[in-house]
Design an enzyme around this catalytic site. Structure first.
Site, PDB file in Angstrom:
ATOM      1  N   ARG A   1       0.852  -1.181   0.000  1.00 44.45           N
ATOM      2  CA  ARG A   1       0.000   0.000   0.000  1.00 44.45           C
ATOM      3  C   ARG A   1       0.893   1.238   0.000  1.00 44.45           C
ATOM      4  O   ARG A   1       1.971   1.254   0.589  1.00 44.45           O
ATOM      5  CB  ARG A   1      -0.909   0.032   1.235  1.00 44.45           C
ATOM      6  CG  ARG A   1      -1.915  -1.097   1.288  1.00 44.45           C
ATOM      7  CD  ARG A   1      -2.991  -0.883   0.231  1.00 44.45           C
ATOM      8  NE  ARG A   1      -4.007  -1.914   0.249  1.00 44.45           N
ATOM      9  CZ  ARG A   1      -4.281  -2.710  -0.773  1.00 44.45           C
ATOM     10  NH1 ARG A   1      -3.592  -2.614  -1.892  1.00 44.45           N
ATOM     11  NH2 ARG A   1      -5.237  -3.592  -0.694  1.00 44.45           N
TER      12      ARG A   1
ATOM     13  N   GLU B   1      -3.035   8.151  -5.446  1.00 40.68           N
ATOM     14  CA  GLU B   1      -3.142   7.494  -6.751  1.00 40.68           C
ATOM     15  C   GLU B   1      -4.259   8.129  -7.549  1.00 40.68           C
ATOM     16  O   GLU B   1      -5.332   8.367  -7.003  1.00 40.68           O
ATOM     17  CB  GLU B   1      -3.392   5.994  -6.564  1.00 40.68           C
ATOM     18  CG  GLU B   1      -2.195   5.298  -5.955  1.00 40.68           C
ATOM     19  CD  GLU B   1      -2.375   3.788  -5.811  1.00 40.68           C
ATOM     20  OE1 GLU B   1      -3.450   3.258  -6.152  1.00 40.68           O
ATOM     21  OE2 GLU B   1      -1.424   3.145  -5.368  1.00 40.68           O
TER      22      GLU B   1
ATOM     23  N   HIS C   1      -0.586   0.172 -10.018  1.00 37.35           N
ATOM     24  CA  HIS C   1      -1.280  -0.581  -8.970  1.00 37.35           C
ATOM     25  C   HIS C   1      -1.864  -1.885  -9.531  1.00 37.35           C
ATOM     26  O   HIS C   1      -3.022  -2.216  -9.309  1.00 37.35           O
ATOM     27  CB  HIS C   1      -2.376   0.274  -8.328  1.00 37.35           C
ATOM     28  CG  HIS C   1      -2.784  -0.215  -6.968  1.00 37.35           C
ATOM     29  ND1 HIS C   1      -3.176   0.628  -5.980  1.00 37.35           N
ATOM     30  CD2 HIS C   1      -2.860  -1.454  -6.435  1.00 37.35           C
ATOM     31  CE1 HIS C   1      -3.486  -0.057  -4.896  1.00 37.35           C
ATOM     32  NE2 HIS C   1      -3.301  -1.332  -5.153  1.00 37.35           N
TER      33      HIS C   1
END
Length: 164
Positions: free
Chosen positions: A69, A98, A117
């Protein structure tokens, strides 16, 4: 390659990592590691766990890989260590914000690779999710414990408590 882990508590006979370092030996383990991989969940205990002192404890020339994360690592401190040449590079699949803002220096830093991601995705991911769902449906109907249940106190799946 010799692989070891880090966790809430140290253990020497871990079935996956062999040696798992606790907080008391983490900095000495970091000083020996060529690669440090972050794959932890983001909880109140793990947020910012890779901060300036942890980055400073890393072996000069090491590389940081974050597939966990974005909030695990202090990005400002990481940029500083990369810019100073203290670390050789980083492979980052996750970021504090993000998508990564266009003005982030991480975009243009030598030795930094970024991905959108997607590190956890696999060709058979959907099939595996359906399999777990169907297994859990059967377990629920039969009154058995479910798989992959999030321990709400910890903020992640506690494999020690819930059967696979």
């Amino acid at each position: 390659m010799r692989v070891c882990g880090a966790g809430r508590r140290a253990r020497t006979a871990d079935p996956v990592f062999g040696t798992v370092h606790g907080a008391s030996t983490l900095h000495s383990a970091l000083a020996e590691a060529d690669y440090v991989v972050l794959a932890a969940p983001l909880t109140q205990d793990t947020r910012g766990m890779v901060d300036a002192p942890v980055l400073a404890a890393m072996k000069p020339g090491a590389r940081l890989i974050n597939v966990g994360r974005g909030g695990l690592a202090d990005e400002e401190a990481l940029v500083g260590h990369l810019a100073a040449g203290r670390l050789a590079g980083a492979a980052l699949d996750v970021f504090a914000q993000e998508p990564l803002p266009a003005e982030s220096p991480l975009w243009d830093m030598p030795g930094v690779m970024s991905s959108p991601h997607t590190a956890g995705e696999t060709m058979s991911e959907r099939e595996a999710l359906v399999e777990v769902f169907l297994d859990n449906l059967t377990r629920h109907i039969e009154g058995r414990p479910l798989r992959n249940v999030v321990d709400k106190r910890r903020g992640y799946v506690n494999d020690e408590t819930y059967p696979v």
